[in-house]
Design a protein around this motif. Structure first.
Motif, PDB file in Angstrom:
ATOM      1  N   SER A 109       1.896  -6.957  -7.412  1.00  0.00           N
ATOM      2  CA  SER A 109       0.721  -6.944  -6.521  1.00  0.00           C
ATOM      3  C   SER A 109       1.097  -6.753  -5.060  1.00  0.00           C
ATOM      4  O   SER A 109       0.564  -5.851  -4.372  1.00  0.00           O
ATOM      5  N   ALA A 110       2.012  -7.572  -4.560  1.00  0.00           N
ATOM      6  CA  ALA A 110       2.387  -7.498  -3.137  1.00  0.00           C
ATOM      7  C   ALA A 110       3.043  -6.166  -2.824  1.00  0.00           C
ATOM      8  O   ALA A 110       2.803  -5.574  -1.741  1.00  0.00           O
ATOM      9  N   TYR A 111       3.841  -5.659  -3.744  1.00  0.00           N
ATOM     10  CA  TYR A 111       4.565  -4.406  -3.499  1.00  0.00           C
ATOM     11  C   TYR A 111       3.646  -3.201  -3.642  1.00  0.00           C
ATOM     12  O   TYR A 111       3.839  -2.184  -2.955  1.00  0.00           O
ATOM     13  N   GLN A 112       2.615  -3.329  -4.467  1.00  0.00           N
ATOM     14  CA  GLN A 112       1.617  -2.269  -4.558  1.00  0.00           C
ATOM     15  C   GLN A 112       0.815  -2.188  -3.265  1.00  0.00           C
ATOM     16  O   GLN A 112       0.542  -1.086  -2.750  1.00  0.00           O
ATOM     17  N   ALA A 113       0.490  -3.344  -2.682  1.00  0.00           N
ATOM     18  CA  ALA A 113      -0.247  -3.373  -1.418  1.00  0.00           C
ATOM     19  C   ALA A 113       0.589  -2.785  -0.290  1.00  0.00           C
ATOM     20  O   ALA A 113       0.081  -2.026   0.560  1.00  0.00           O
ATOM     21  N   SER A 114       1.858  -3.124  -0.281  1.00  0.00           N
ATOM     22  CA  SER A 114       2.748  -2.580   0.759  1.00  0.00           C
ATOM     23  C   SER A 114       2.875  -1.071   0.628  1.00  0.00           C
ATOM     24  O   SER A 114       2.924  -0.340   1.624  1.00  0.00           O
ATOM     25  N   PHE A 115       2.936  -0.613  -0.625  1.00  0.00           N
ATOM     26  CA  PHE A 115       3.026   0.832  -0.850  1.00  0.00           C
ATOM     27  C   PHE A 115       1.766   1.541  -0.337  1.00  0.00           C
ATOM     28  O   PHE A 115       1.851   2.573   0.352  1.00  0.00           O
ATOM     29  N   GLU A 116       0.592   0.997  -0.635  1.00  0.00           N
ATOM     30  CA  GLU A 116      -0.662   1.617  -0.186  1.00  0.00           C
ATOM     31  C   GLU A 116      -0.779   1.592   1.334  1.00  0.00           C
ATOM     32  O   GLU A 116      -1.273   2.550   1.959  1.00  0.00           O
ATOM     33  N   GLN A 117      -0.326   0.498   1.936  1.00  0.00           N
ATOM     34  CA  GLN A 117      -0.360   0.413   3.404  1.00  0.00           C
ATOM     35  C   GLN A 117       0.566   1.458   4.019  1.00  0.00           C
ATOM     36  O   GLN A 117       0.215   2.109   5.008  1.00  0.00           O
ATOM     37  N   ALA A 118       1.754   1.610   3.425  1.00  0.00           N
ATOM     38  CA  ALA A 118       2.697   2.604   3.940  1.00  0.00           C
ATOM     39  C   ALA A 118       2.141   4.019   3.763  1.00  0.00           C
ATOM     40  O   ALA A 118       2.356   4.893   4.624  1.00  0.00           O
ATOM     41  N   GLN A 119       1.452   4.247   2.641  1.00  0.00           N
ATOM     42  CA  GLN A 119       0.859   5.560   2.413  1.00  0.00           C
ATOM     43  C   GLN A 119      -0.230   5.858   3.453  1.00  0.00           C
ATOM     44  O   GLN A 119      -0.304   6.975   4.004  1.00  0.00           O
ATOM     45  N   ALA A 120      -1.046   4.856   3.764  1.00  0.00           N
ATOM     46  CA  ALA A 120      -2.101   5.046   4.771  1.00  0.00           C
ATOM     47  C   ALA A 120      -1.503   5.274   6.146  1.00  0.00           C
ATOM     48  O   ALA A 120      -1.999   6.115   6.932  1.00  0.00           O
ATOM     49  N   ASP A 121      -0.437   4.541   6.462  1.00  0.00           N
ATOM     50  CA  ASP A 121       0.205   4.722   7.765  1.00  0.00           C
ATOM     51  C   ASP A 121       0.800   6.115   7.887  1.00  0.00           C
ATOM     52  O   ASP A 121       0.714   6.740   8.953  1.00  0.00           O
ATOM     53  N   LYS A 171       7.342   8.065   6.608  1.00  0.00           N
ATOM     54  CA  LYS A 171       7.832   8.530   5.309  1.00  0.00           C
ATOM     55  C   LYS A 171       8.912   7.601   4.764  1.00  0.00           C
ATOM     56  O   LYS A 171       8.931   7.275   3.569  1.00  0.00           O
ATOM     57  N   ALA A 172       9.805   7.156   5.630  1.00  0.00           N
ATOM     58  CA  ALA A 172      10.868   6.244   5.200  1.00  0.00           C
ATOM     59  C   ALA A 172      10.283   4.916   4.737  1.00  0.00           C
ATOM     60  O   ALA A 172      10.731   4.338   3.730  1.00  0.00           O
ATOM     61  N   ALA A 173       9.274   4.447   5.456  1.00  0.00           N
ATOM     62  CA  ALA A 173       8.630   3.187   5.068  1.00  0.00           C
ATOM     63  C   ALA A 173       7.940   3.333   3.720  1.00  0.00           C
ATOM     64  O   ALA A 173       7.949   2.417   2.890  1.00  0.00           O
ATOM     65  N   LEU A 174       7.332   4.511   3.505  1.00  0.00           N
ATOM     66  CA  LEU A 174       6.671   4.741   2.221  1.00  0.00           C
ATOM     67  C   LEU A 174       7.693   4.802   1.088  1.00  0.00           C
ATOM     68  O   LEU A 174       7.461   4.255   0.004  1.00  0.00           O
ATOM     69  N   GLU A 175       8.808   5.463   1.321  1.00  0.00           N
ATOM     70  CA  GLU A 175       9.851   5.543   0.297  1.00  0.00           C
ATOM     71  C   GLU A 175      10.390   4.151  -0.045  1.00  0.00           C
ATOM     72  O   GLU A 175      10.629   3.838  -1.218  1.00  0.00           O
ATOM     73  N   LYS A 176      10.575   3.308   0.983  1.00  0.00           N
ATOM     74  CA  LYS A 176      11.056   1.945   0.734  1.00  0.00           C
ATOM     75  C   LYS A 176      10.027   1.145  -0.056  1.00  0.00           C
ATOM     76  O   LYS A 176      10.380   0.410  -0.987  1.00  0.00           O
ATOM     77  N   ALA A 177       8.759   1.291   0.325  1.00  0.00           N
ATOM     78  CA  ALA A 177       7.698   0.568  -0.388  1.00  0.00           C
ATOM     79  C   ALA A 177       7.609   1.042  -1.837  1.00  0.00           C
ATOM     80  O   ALA A 177       7.405   0.239  -2.759  1.00  0.00           O
TER      81      ALA A 177
END
Length: 400
Positions: A109-121, A171-177
């Motif tokens: 759950s937490a990592y899915q939220a971080s991924f979506e936030q990184a995608q939006a950013d 992009k780097a943040a999204l890849e990490k997420a």
């Protein structure tokens, strides 16, 4: 007086009754003596029956035995790379799994939220970058006509560069997420057997939790052992010269004293000598299709030369030991028991290889040892022996 005495004595000896008693006594003594001899002969026991084994030959070569330990061909400690609650275990402990199978799941759950936030950013940064590109493009047209100053143009150029860099960071943040999200699914890196799960569903695990489970490949399996430096050098010299003495067979003796049916081969030799022990670390590889051998098992590894010679061998049950050494009781052609000191070599299952002291086809006692001693005559009964288990049974006609 003397005359009277002699006369009375002669009269006494001349009595018929005296002579009759004397004859009867002598006859009785003779009869008793004869009966005693007959009883003695009749009560003599027959020779004791003993089981004997007819010595046979076996082809054996020069050999060495080493205490060795088995090691998995491949082993992976499955660990959590992100922290979270363990929500699923998708394997049977001790069972087989395939490469890519999802074995454990951590709450995503937490990592899915971080991924979506990184995608939006990232989407926002890319939009800003596109706007900066358009502004810079218009500025290129205007600056040549003198409608904007150089400082304004430089500012737009900087904004475009910053927007581009912001996209790269996003992009780097999204890849990490995305990577952290993928770590919530722990998958098998290769085909193998998986051991016991160290954590149950509901536990919170993370990088500091250690191994969650162990995945191994045991077919083939490694066997590690050490040899003396002198033996290693001798073997390598013979091998380099192409001598048969340098060619070896490698086998295993398992903890239950049975010989493993598969043959092994040398797989690895260390590149240096252990200075403390004067040994070289070697590794053999054995097929293990049935999974009988597990990692961490202590075994005896037997290295035997390919060049072999025929030698006598006897059951372990025939061998005894005293202060003079090991010996066997041999029954000769007259069925008389003799004690024979023997020099033994290697043990092969339930049998001992005899280096000296016995010849092929001689008979050694394997049952009834407590009833005999050297020098007595026995009644030998030939028996057969299972060379693997040592079980004694009635001999067949072909063995005789």
């Amino acid at each position: 007086m003397f005359n009277n005495s002699f006369q009375n004595t002669d009269d006494f000896l001349s009595q018929p009754r005296f002579l009759m008693k004397t004859c009867l006594s002598l006859s009785l003594l003779a009869l008793l003596s004869a009966c005693s001899e007959q009883n003695t002969q009749a009560s003599a026991p027959p020779p004791p029956a003993v089981s004997v084994y007819q010595v046979k030959q076996i082809a054996v070569g020069q050999h060495h035995e080493f205490v060795a330990r088995t090691e998995a061909y491949k082993e992976a400690q499955l660990t959590a790379r992100v922290e979270g609650e363990l929500i699923e275990k998708s394997f049977r402990e001790g069972g087989r799994v395939k490469k890519g199978d999802v074995l454990l799941k951590i709450d995503p759950s937490a990592y899915q939220a971080s991924f979506e936030q990184a995608q939006a950013d990232l989407d926002s940064r890319e939009s800003g970058f596109q706007n900066a590109i358009r502004n810079l493009k218009r500025a290129n047209d205007l600056i040549s006509q003198g409608y904007i100053s150089q400082s304004d143009y430089d500012k737009l150029t900087t904004e475009e560069s910053q927007a581009k860099a912001a996209v790269s960071v996003a992009k780097a943040a999204l890849e990490k997420a995305e990577l952290n999200l993928s770590y919530t699914h722990i998958v098998a890196p290769f085909d193998g057997r998986i051991g016991k799960a160290n954590f149950d569903v509901g536990n919170v695990v993370g990088p500091q939790s250690g191994s969650l489970a162990t995945l191994t490949v045991t077919d083939p399996i490694y066997v590690n052992f050490q040899v003396k430096e002198s033996e290693y050098v001798t073997h390598m010299q013979m091998r380099s010269q192409g001598k048969r003495e340098g060619q070896i067979d490698i086998s295993l003796m398992l903890p239950n004293n049975t010989v493993y049916p598969e043959k092994g081969e040398l797989d690895y030799a260390d590149i240096k000598i252990d200075e403390g022990t004067g040994t070289v670390e070697l590794r053999a590889k054995f097929p293990n299709p049935s999974g009988v051998i597990l990692p961490g098992l202590f075994v005896n590894l037997v290295v035997e030369s390919v060049q072999k010679e025929q030698m006598a061998y006897v059951p372990q049950s025939a061998v005894q030991e005293n202060q003079q050494g090991k010996f066997v009781l041999v029954v000769d052609e007259n069925n008389t028991v003799t004690q024979r000191i023997v020099q033994l070599g290697r043990r092969v299952n339930a049998m001992w290889v005899v280096e000296s002291g016995l010849a092929v086809n001689e008979q050694v006692i394997i049952e009834g040892l407590q009833k005999v001693r050297p020098g007595i005559v026995v009644n030998p009964v030939v028996k057969s022996v299972d060379v693997v288990t040592g079980t004694i049974s009635a001999s067949t006609a072909s063995e005789n």
